[in-house]
Design an enzyme around this catalytic site. Structure first.
Site, PDB file in Angstrom:
ATOM      1  N   ALA A 164      -4.050 -13.695   7.683  1.00  0.00           N
ATOM      2  CA  ALA A 164      -3.006 -13.283   8.635  1.00  0.00           C
ATOM      3  C   ALA A 164      -2.354 -11.987   8.178  1.00  0.00           C
ATOM      4  CB  ALA A 164      -1.965 -14.385   8.770  1.00  0.00           C
ATOM      5  N   TYR A 217      -3.705 -15.211   3.598  1.00  0.00           N
ATOM      6  CA  TYR A 217      -4.247 -13.878   3.282  1.00  0.00           C
ATOM      7  C   TYR A 217      -4.812 -13.233   4.544  1.00  0.00           C
ATOM      8  CZ  TYR A 217      -7.006 -10.540   0.405  1.00  0.00           C
ATOM      9  OH  TYR A 217      -7.564  -9.427  -0.189  1.00  0.00           O
ATOM     10  N   SER A 228      -9.180  -6.540   4.478  1.00  0.00           N
ATOM     11  CA  SER A 228     -10.202  -7.355   3.818  1.00  0.00           C
ATOM     12  C   SER A 228     -11.102  -7.909   4.917  1.00  0.00           C
ATOM     13  CB  SER A 228      -9.538  -8.525   3.083  1.00  0.00           C
ATOM     14  OG  SER A 228     -10.469  -9.563   2.834  1.00  0.00           O
ATOM     15  N   LYS A 252      -3.672  -9.669   6.190  1.00  0.00           N
ATOM     16  CA  LYS A 252      -4.632  -8.561   6.297  1.00  0.00           C
ATOM     17  C   LYS A 252      -4.905  -8.224   7.770  1.00  0.00           C
ATOM     18  CE  LYS A 252      -5.347  -7.708   1.900  1.00  0.00           C
ATOM     19  NZ  LYS A 252      -4.734  -6.495   1.308  1.00  0.00           N
ATOM     20  N   ASN A 262      -2.530   0.015  -1.308  1.00  0.00           N
ATOM     21  CA  ASN A 262      -3.560  -0.852  -1.903  1.00  0.00           C
ATOM     22  C   ASN A 262      -2.980  -2.112  -2.550  1.00  0.00           C
ATOM     23  OD1 ASN A 262      -6.239  -1.341  -3.577  1.00  0.00           O
ATOM     24  ND2 ASN A 262      -4.571  -1.190  -5.068  1.00  0.00           N
TER      25      ASN A 262
END
Ligand SMILES: NC(=O)c1ccc[n+]([C@@H]2O[C@H](COP(=O)([O-])OP(=O)(O)OC[C@H]3O[C@@H](n4cnc5c(N)ncnc54)[C@H](O)[C@@H]3O)[C@@H](O)[C@H]2O)c1
Length: 250
Positions: free
Chosen positions: A158, A156, A143, A160, A90
Site C-alpha cells: 500500500a 508495504y 517496489s 509503495k 530511497n
C-alpha cells in the site's frame, strides 16, 4: 554513459544497500552527493567510500519522516554543496509478509510515516529551489510489491502503491517548472533488507523459480537505472515507473 557532471544529488537512506549504490555511482559519474540517512555512522561510511574514490560528498543526518529535521539538515547540506538538482527518495523500511488479520496498526503508521510522508517531506524541502531554477529530477522508490507481486504484503504494498500515485500526480504538477518525476520499482535486490530471506534456502529456491533471470539484482543494477532517470539523457521521461525486476513482473 549518462553524465551527472556539475549536478548536486541528494539520496535519502544512502547509508546502506541501494541508496549507497546510488550515491557511489552518481559520485563516480561526476555529481556532488548529499548522503542522507538517519544512522549517522552509515552515512559517514558512504561519504568516506565516495571520497576514497576521489568524489565529493557530504553527510546529511535526518529522519525523513521528521519535517523540521529534514528542512534543517537539507538546508545545511545545500549551503555546503549547492542547491539540489536531483532528489532520490530511497529511504525505506521492510515489513514481513503478514496476513491482513494480523497486521497491527502501529506498523501501518510507521510504514506510511517513513515511505509516504518521508517522500513528501523531502520533496517539499527541495521543491522551491527546483522551481526557482526551473529544473530538477526527482526519482522515487516503489517496489514490484506495488503491483501485487506478493500476497500478505498489504502494508508495504500500500505504501509503495502510494509512491506510484505521487509520482504520476507530481509529474503533472511540477512539469510547468521543467521538473521531472519518475519512480524505480525494483524486484528482489541483495541488501541488508533482504539478507534474512537470502539465508532461507527454500525461499531462495522459490525466488529462482519466479524470477525469469533466476537471481536477485545487485544494488548497482538498480543504481544504473536511477542514474539514467536522474540525468539529462532522460529529459523527456516523466511520470514513469521503471521496474528492474529480472522479468518477475511483466
Ligand atoms: N532490497 C530489495 O529487495 C528492495 C526491493 C524493492 C524496493 N526496495 C526499496 O529500496 C529502498 C532501499 O532499500 P534497501 O534494500 O537498500 O534497504 P536497506 O535497509 O539496505 O537501506 C535502507 C536505508 O534507509 C535508511 N532509513 C530507513 N529509514 C529511514 C528514515 N526514516 N530516515 C532516513 N533514513 C532511513 C536506513 O538506515 C538504511 O541505511 C527502500 O525504499 C526499499 O523499500 C528494496
Amino acid at each position: 554513459m549518462p553524465t551527472l557532471d556539475d549536478k548536486v544529488v541528494l539520496v535519502t537512506g544512502a547509508g546502506s544497500g541501494i541508496g549507497r549504490a546510488h550515491a557511489e555511482l552518481m559520485a563516480a559519474r561526476g555529481a556532488r552527493v548529499i548522503v542522507n540517512d538517519w544512522v549517522s555512522a552509515s552515512a559517514e561510511e558512504t561519504v568516506a567510500r565516495i571520497e576514497a574514490q576521489g568524489g565529493v560528498a557530504r553527510v546529511c543526518v535526518a529522519d525523513v519522516s521528521d519535517g523540521a529535521a529534514v528542512r534543517s539538515a537539507f538546508a545545511q547540506a545545500q549551503d555546503a554543496l549547492g542547491a539540489v538538482d536531483v532528489l532520490v527518495n530511497n529511504a525505506g523500511i521492510a515489513s514481513g509478509l503478514v496476513a491482513l488479520e494480523d497486521v497491527d496498526a502501529d506498523s501501518i503508521d510507521r510504514m506510511f510515516a517513513i515511505t509516504v510522508k518521508g517522500t513528501m517531506l523531502c520533496t517539499q524541502a527541495v521543491l522551491p529551489g527546483m522551481k526557482a531554477r526551473r529544473s530538477g529530477s526527482i526519482v522515487n522508490t516503489a517496489s514490484i510489491m506495488a503491483f501485487g507481486s506478493h500476497a500478505r504484503g498489504s502494508v508495504y504494498a500500500a505504501a509503495k502503491g502510494a509512491i506510484v500515485s505521487l509520482t504520476k500526480t507530481w509529474a503533472r504538477e511540477f512539469a510547468p517548472w521543467n521538473i521531472r518525476v519518475n519512480t524505480v520499482a525494483p524486484g528482489r535486490v541483495s541488501t541488508a533488507m533482504t539478507a534474512h530471506l537470502s539465508a532461507n534456502a527454500a525461499y531462495e529456491e522459490d525466488m529462482r523459480r519466479r524470477v525469469p533471470l533466476g537471481r536477485r539484482a545487485d544494488p548497482e543494477e538498480i543504481a544504473t537505472v536511477v542514474a539514467f532517470l536522474a540525468s539529462d539523457e532522460a529529459s523527456y521521461v516523466t511520470g514513469q515507473v521503471i521496474s528492474p525486476n529480472g522479468g518477475e513482473v511483466l
